[in-house]
Scaffold this active site. Structure first.
Site, PDB file in Angstrom:
ATOM      1  N   GLU A 127      -6.045 -17.597  22.244  1.00 37.33           N
ATOM      2  CA  GLU A 127      -4.827 -17.734  23.040  1.00 37.33           C
ATOM      3  C   GLU A 127      -4.251 -19.130  22.821  1.00 37.33           C
ATOM      4  O   GLU A 127      -4.930 -20.131  23.026  1.00 37.33           O
ATOM      5  CB  GLU A 127      -5.162 -17.547  24.522  1.00 37.33           C
ATOM      6  CG  GLU A 127      -3.936 -17.593  25.388  1.00 37.33           C
ATOM      7  CD  GLU A 127      -4.250 -17.380  26.866  1.00 37.33           C
ATOM      8  OE1 GLU A 127      -5.225 -17.965  27.346  1.00 37.33           O
ATOM      9  OE2 GLU A 127      -3.507 -16.638  27.519  1.00 37.33           O
TER      10      GLU A 127
ATOM     11  N   GLU B 110      -8.106 -13.269  36.952  1.00 37.12           N
ATOM     12  CA  GLU B 110      -6.934 -12.921  36.126  1.00 37.12           C
ATOM     13  C   GLU B 110      -6.895 -13.938  35.005  1.00 37.12           C
ATOM     14  O   GLU B 110      -6.631 -15.116  35.240  1.00 37.12           O
ATOM     15  CB  GLU B 110      -5.641 -13.037  36.947  1.00 37.12           C
ATOM     16  CG  GLU B 110      -5.516 -12.073  38.090  1.00 37.12           C
ATOM     17  CD  GLU B 110      -5.310 -10.644  37.624  1.00 37.12           C
ATOM     18  OE1 GLU B 110      -5.148 -10.405  36.409  1.00 37.12           O
ATOM     19  OE2 GLU B 110      -5.319  -9.772  38.496  1.00 37.12           O
TER      20      GLU B 110
ATOM     21  N   LYS C  32      -6.212 -24.086  45.755  1.00 39.05           N
ATOM     22  CA  LYS C  32      -6.372 -25.242  44.845  1.00 39.05           C
ATOM     23  C   LYS C  32      -5.351 -25.057  43.733  1.00 39.05           C
ATOM     24  O   LYS C  32      -5.557 -24.291  42.797  1.00 39.05           O
ATOM     25  CB  LYS C  32      -7.784 -25.258  44.275  1.00 39.05           C
ATOM     26  CG  LYS C  32      -8.324 -26.624  43.873  1.00 39.05           C
ATOM     27  CD  LYS C  32      -7.542 -27.372  42.821  1.00 39.05           C
ATOM     28  CE  LYS C  32      -7.939 -27.093  41.396  1.00 39.05           C
ATOM     29  NZ  LYS C  32      -6.993 -27.697  40.425  1.00 39.05           N
TER      30      LYS C  32
ATOM     31  N   CYS D 163       0.388 -15.637  30.522  1.00 38.99           N
ATOM     32  CA  CYS D 163      -0.854 -14.965  30.150  1.00 38.99           C
ATOM     33  C   CYS D 163      -0.558 -13.691  29.362  1.00 38.99           C
ATOM     34  O   CYS D 163      -1.364 -13.251  28.566  1.00 38.99           O
ATOM     35  CB  CYS D 163      -1.652 -14.652  31.401  1.00 38.99           C
ATOM     36  SG  CYS D 163      -0.645 -13.889  32.666  1.00 38.99           S
TER      37      CYS D 163
HETATM   38  P1  NAP Z   1      -7.593 -23.351  33.493  1.00 40.72           P
HETATM   39  O1  NAP Z   1      -7.867 -24.595  32.758  1.00 40.72           O
HETATM   40  O2  NAP Z   1      -8.595 -22.290  33.487  1.00 40.72           O
HETATM   41  O3  NAP Z   1      -7.253 -23.818  34.977  1.00 40.72           O
HETATM   42  C1  NAP Z   1      -6.877 -22.926  35.985  1.00 40.72           C
HETATM   43  C2  NAP Z   1      -7.238 -23.520  37.321  1.00 40.72           C
HETATM   44  O4  NAP Z   1      -8.669 -23.653  37.424  1.00 40.72           O
HETATM   45  C3  NAP Z   1      -6.685 -24.914  37.561  1.00 40.72           C
HETATM   46  O5  NAP Z   1      -6.353 -25.053  38.923  1.00 40.72           O
HETATM   47  C4  NAP Z   1      -7.863 -25.790  37.187  1.00 40.72           C
HETATM   48  O6  NAP Z   1      -7.817 -27.077  37.732  1.00 40.72           O
HETATM   49  C5  NAP Z   1      -9.009 -24.985  37.758  1.00 40.72           C
HETATM   50  N1  NAP Z   1     -10.313 -25.318  37.166  1.00 40.72           N
HETATM   51  C6  NAP Z   1     -10.588 -25.917  35.991  1.00 40.72           C
HETATM   52  N2  NAP Z   1     -11.919 -26.044  35.827  1.00 40.72           N
HETATM   53  C7  NAP Z   1     -12.513 -25.531  36.925  1.00 40.72           C
HETATM   54  C8  NAP Z   1     -13.857 -25.369  37.359  1.00 40.72           C
HETATM   55  N3  NAP Z   1     -14.869 -25.760  36.610  1.00 40.72           N
HETATM   56  N4  NAP Z   1     -14.086 -24.776  38.542  1.00 40.72           N
HETATM   57  C9  NAP Z   1     -13.065 -24.348  39.309  1.00 40.72           C
HETATM   58  N5  NAP Z   1     -11.766 -24.478  38.977  1.00 40.72           N
HETATM   59  C10 NAP Z   1     -11.489 -25.058  37.783  1.00 40.72           C
HETATM   60  O7  NAP Z   1      -6.275 -22.675  32.990  1.00 40.72           O
HETATM   61  P2  NAP Z   1      -4.900 -23.372  32.685  1.00 40.72           P
HETATM   62  O8  NAP Z   1      -5.031 -24.040  31.378  1.00 40.72           O
HETATM   63  O9  NAP Z   1      -4.442 -24.154  33.846  1.00 40.72           O
HETATM   64  O10 NAP Z   1      -3.941 -22.093  32.619  1.00 40.72           O
HETATM   65  C11 NAP Z   1      -3.783 -21.367  31.487  1.00 40.72           C
HETATM   66  C12 NAP Z   1      -4.666 -20.120  31.478  1.00 40.72           C
HETATM   67  O11 NAP Z   1      -4.398 -19.279  32.600  1.00 40.72           O
HETATM   68  C13 NAP Z   1      -4.410 -19.278  30.281  1.00 40.72           C
HETATM   69  O12 NAP Z   1      -5.617 -18.852  29.715  1.00 40.72           O
HETATM   70  C14 NAP Z   1      -3.636 -18.101  30.824  1.00 40.72           C
HETATM   71  O13 NAP Z   1      -3.701 -16.968  30.063  1.00 40.72           O
HETATM   72  C15 NAP Z   1      -4.234 -17.936  32.164  1.00 40.72           C
HETATM   73  N6  NAP Z   1      -3.329 -17.210  33.050  1.00 40.72           N
HETATM   74  C16 NAP Z   1      -3.652 -15.921  33.409  1.00 40.72           C
HETATM   75  C17 NAP Z   1      -2.828 -15.191  34.235  1.00 40.72           C
HETATM   76  C18 NAP Z   1      -3.169 -13.779  34.637  1.00 40.72           C
HETATM   77  O14 NAP Z   1      -2.658 -13.323  35.635  1.00 40.72           O
HETATM   78  N7  NAP Z   1      -4.013 -13.089  33.925  1.00 40.72           N
HETATM   79  C19 NAP Z   1      -1.666 -15.766  34.725  1.00 40.72           C
HETATM   80  C20 NAP Z   1      -1.362 -17.064  34.348  1.00 40.72           C
HETATM   81  C21 NAP Z   1      -2.214 -17.779  33.520  1.00 40.72           C
HETATM   82  P3  NAP Z   1      -7.094 -28.232  36.862  1.00 40.72           P
HETATM   83  O15 NAP Z   1      -5.669 -28.033  37.053  1.00 40.72           O
HETATM   84  O16 NAP Z   1      -7.556 -29.515  37.414  1.00 40.72           O
HETATM   85  O17 NAP Z   1      -7.561 -28.054  35.454  1.00 40.72           O
END
Ligand code: NAP
Ligand code: MG
Length: 504
Positions: A406, A271, A196, A305
């Site tokens: 963050e 992650e 996804k 991240c």
């Molecule tokens: P996010 O809002 O948590 O979304 C990540 C993914 O989860 C997207 O595909 C999102 O879909 C999906 N999602 C959202 N709500 C969900 C739910 N209730 N159930 C299942 N899936 C759901 O994060 P983001 O804003 O896209 O990305 C930024 C975050 O990722 C930051 O906090 C960053 O630090 C973290 N990150 C961590 C790493 C690591 O390796 N530690 C690497 C990169 C990024 P949608 O696109 O439709 O919202």
């Protein structure tokens, strides 16, 4: 057909053709529209204009995709009917195909995410291919062991087997690379995957079915469901046919995922976000540290991240380092990732994200901070896109919201510190623990501080390095489990213990 600004690189003909259709989902080896017939839009964050319409998955499509993956798993099309060596070859071939399609995949990610085309192609696609190459070596090396048990007459051994159907949910900051970090080990371990992608950046993931088919993967091994997190993502997480969720994203969504995965107690690895401390000691090579700290935060526009967003500088060199960083920041060109004149940084991903980041910048000013560089949205020619100046704040307390949460954008707070004892306490005083870094020429100090920082990755006199062979993941609220290296194979396998009576 998509019309792009005149100052953009010419689209690869395949990209042009790809964007001219409503993009389907893919499961069981077949392309399909949404059962509901619904679509959603993806836009170019450099202009806010439409790039493509995409089939929007919901519960009904998740059911069909999971069913396709499960049926391939039950018949063992990938993990039982193919030899480890054949699986290795498929994964290696996929790596080669990623590389030979780097212009196409690079353009898709640059358009969708806004990042510079050169970064998308030469960093994201390159490292994705490298990731698959590393994991292509694993299928022939996943071993169990023989255990010297103390029960008389018994032979005991272990088998390491795939977990089954894995739902892989990824964010938009490195679209192809974050998906590759999960797909490669999951496939190497013999799993069946339902990907996804993030709603803002599904294009490269939707191009992959063609490459998986060409690489010789059987139908049902790789499936991709574009859609919204709270619908497609949530349905995948709650699905009883899914054995494991591999998630990269925010800590907030991760907590939702943990709750809704309890129905069948599926495995979950996470992650998550960070607020990584970057510590510069006075005895460091200050020129290198200033450049390093600038890119530790502004690399990928702060949308990493591991962004080094809390910068601690030893008091006596504080002004020198901050002014070195301000000079380095002046050299940064911001612009659309696909424009002919190369830029270093693109826009942030969306209006929502731009407003969030600008909200934090306002907090910075309101809490008495001084912007040494940046601090504004970029208007003029770039006003249609979501462009923000790379911003360095000083005079902000550790406790300020901008220093605790963050931001995931091009904003760093620089703070002075007195000595090693004080800095360790301050650096570790966060809910996160993804990464941390320090700059010093004193090897003893480097080892001592590295041992005491509470984070999954520590960088000394460098920032941002990762490698498919080296474990990566977070302490505290930055996640569960380690991706990459042999740890990723453990993450995507179950261990079975077999007992056999051998004394007749
Ligand atoms: P996010 O809002 O948590 O979304 C990540 C993914 O989860 C997207 O595909 C999102 O879909 C999906 N999602 C959202 N709500 C969900 C739910 N209730 N159930 C299942 N899936 C759901 O994060 P983001 O804003 O896209 O990305 C930024 C975050 O990722 C930051 O906090 C960053 O630090 C973290 N990150 C961590 C790493 C690591 O390796 N530690 C690497 C990169 C990024 P949608 O696109 O439709 O919202
Ligand atoms: Mg987009």
């Amino acid at each position: 057909m998509v019309t792009l600004p005149k100052n953009y690189i010419d689209l690869h003909p395949e990209v042009e053709a790809f964007l001219s259709q409503t993009l389907p989902m893919y499961y069981g080896g077949k392309r399909a529209p949404a059962q509901s017939g619904k679509t959603f839009e993806t836009v170019d964050p450099s202009t806010g204009k439409l790039l493509a319409n995409i089939a929007e998955a919901d519960q009904a499509d998740v059911d069909l995709a999971v069913q396709a993956a499960r049926s391939a798993y039950e018949t063992g099309d990938w993990h039982l009917k193919m030899t480890p060596s054949e699986r290795s070859s498929c994964i290696w071939k996929l790596a080669e195909l990623l590389e030979s399609h780097k212009d196409i995949l690079g353009q898709l990610d640059a358009l969708d995410n806004g990042k510079p085309f050169a970064s998308a192609r030469d960093v994201d696609v390159f490292w994705s291919a490298e990731h698959f190459r590393y994991f292509a070596g694993w299928p022939t090396k996943i071993e169990g062991s023989t255990i010297p048990v103390s029960t008389p007459g018994m032979f005991n051994y272990t088998l390491r087997e795939p977990v089954g159907v894995c739902g892989l949910i990824v964010p938009w900051n490195y679209p192809l690379l974050m998906a590759s970090w999960k797909m490669a080990p999951a496939l190497a371990a013999g799993n069946y995957i339902v990907l996804k992608p993030a709603e803002q950046t599904s294009l490269s993931a939707l191009y992959l079915p063609k490459l998986f088919e060409e690489a010789g993967f059987p139908p049902g091994v790789f499936n991709v469901l574009p859609g919204l997190g709270h619908k497609a993502g949530a349905a995948l997480v709650a699905h009883h046919g899914v054995n494991k969720i591999g998630f990269t994203g925010s800590t907030e969504v991760a907590k939702e995922i943990l709750k809704s995965s309890t129905g069948n107690l599926k495995r979950v690895s996470l992650e998550l976000g960070g607020k990584s401390p970057n510590i510069i000691f006075a005895d460091a090579d200050l020129e290198k540290a200033s450049v390093g700290a600038t890119w530790a935060i502004f690399g990928n526009n702060g949308q990493s991240c591991t962004a080094g967003s809390r910068l601690y500088i030893e008091q006596k060199v504080f002004d020198e380092v901050v002014s070195g960083m301000a000079d380095e920041t002046k050299k940064i060109k911001v612009g659309p990732g696909m424009q002919l004149e190369p830029s270093h940084l693109g826009p942030v991903i969306s209006t929502e994200q731009m407003n969030r980041v600008m909200g934090y910048i306002k907090e910075g000013y309101d809490s008495g901070g001084e912007a040494v560089s940046g601090g504004q949205r970029i208007e003029g020619d770039l006003s249609e896109g979501y462009f923000i100046q790379p911003t360095i704040f000083k005079n902000i307390d550790d406790e300020a919201k901008i220093n605790q949460e963050e931001i995931f954008g091009p904003v760093v707070c620089a703070m002075p510190f007195k000595d090693s004892n004080e800095i360790l306490q301050r650096a570790n005083d966060t809910q996160f623990g993804l990464a941390a870094g320090l700059w010093t020429k004193d090897v003893n100090k480097a080892h001592q501080i590295a041992a005491k920082l509470q984070a999954g990755t520590i960088w000394v006199n460098t920032w941002g390095n990762t490698d498919a062979a080296s474990p990566f993941g977070g302490y505290k609220q930055s996640g569960h489990g380690r991706e990459m290296g042999k740890e990723a194979i453990e993450l995507y396998t179950e261990l079975k213990s077999v007992w056999m009576r051998i004394d007749g």
